[in-house]
Write an enzyme that holds these catalytic residues in place. Sequence first.
Site, PDB file in Angstrom:
ATOM      1  N   THR A   1       0.802  -1.223   0.000  1.00  0.00           N
ATOM      2  CA  THR A   1       0.000   0.000   0.000  1.00  0.00           C
ATOM      3  C   THR A   1       0.838   1.277   0.000  1.00  0.00           C
ATOM      4  O   THR A   1       0.289   2.363  -0.132  1.00  0.00           O
ATOM      5  CB  THR A   1      -0.943   0.015   1.214  1.00  0.00           C
ATOM      6  OG1 THR A   1      -0.168  -0.190   2.412  1.00  0.00           O
ATOM      7  CG2 THR A   1      -1.980  -1.096   1.100  1.00  0.00           C
ATOM      8  N   ASP A   2       2.155   1.144   0.144  1.00  0.00           N
ATOM      9  CA  ASP A   2       3.030   2.323   0.111  1.00  0.00           C
ATOM     10  C   ASP A   2       4.216   2.057  -0.808  1.00  0.00           C
ATOM     11  O   ASP A   2       5.367   2.285  -0.439  1.00  0.00           O
ATOM     12  CB  ASP A   2       3.505   2.683   1.520  1.00  0.00           C
ATOM     13  CG  ASP A   2       4.195   4.052   1.572  1.00  0.00           C
ATOM     14  OD1 ASP A   2       3.917   4.894   0.692  1.00  0.00           O
ATOM     15  OD2 ASP A   2       5.013   4.275   2.481  1.00  0.00           O
TER      16      ASP A   2
END
Length: 237
Positions: A169-170
Amino acid sequence: METISTNNQTIWYDPKLLTQVAKGDIAQIFEVEYWQQHDAISGSAQGRGTTWFIQLDGMQAALRHYRRGGLFGKLVEDQYRFLGWGSTRCAMELNVLNVLAKAGVNVPRPIAARATKSGLFYRADLMSERIPNAKDLVDVLVAKPIDANIYRKIGQEIRKMHDAGVNHTDLNIHNILLDGAQTVWIIDFDKCGQQAGDDWKDGNLNRLKRSFLKEVNKRQIQWQESDWEPLLKGYQG
């Protein structure tokens, strides 16, 4: 992984990677003072708190305490709502690293994690492998451009991660490393997990591309739009 549990604490650890630590000392490996007493601190790095580099037998480790970011992090620095040991951030990251390592993705080997519960909240720590002689893509590209073959390898590594069902997610160029042998590594899986379906995968790639564009303006990295093509080719196989 072996587990040590008490009423308010759970520790997961790989005894094969902590051969110099007696089992009775495992609970102390998350304390910087323990490693200072054994003259095993090899350095540190500042980020959201301090990451300590520890010299183990045959490898280096990175020890970090989970801390919140943003405005809320100024109020509640390092506490998280407890919803079960398996739902703690350290347990989830440990699990993701194990899944990816078994799938052949180049990620740091997970070594140990600890969650300590206090009332409705917990604090957490993680120890994982420190990749030797590695720099993130920002530092690499500030110094010089990289060739299409490396971009293809980056795409291939992301594809392996996605084939294992892991949604990073990052995903940004601070979380992609190159070591001295030009091997590509992916790091920092806090708040990441396995996810079904495919619709999230383009989101990962789009986030990564925005990261390249951002650092062109912020750090003047040596990157151009045409460099995205070999990365996509590597991803598409």
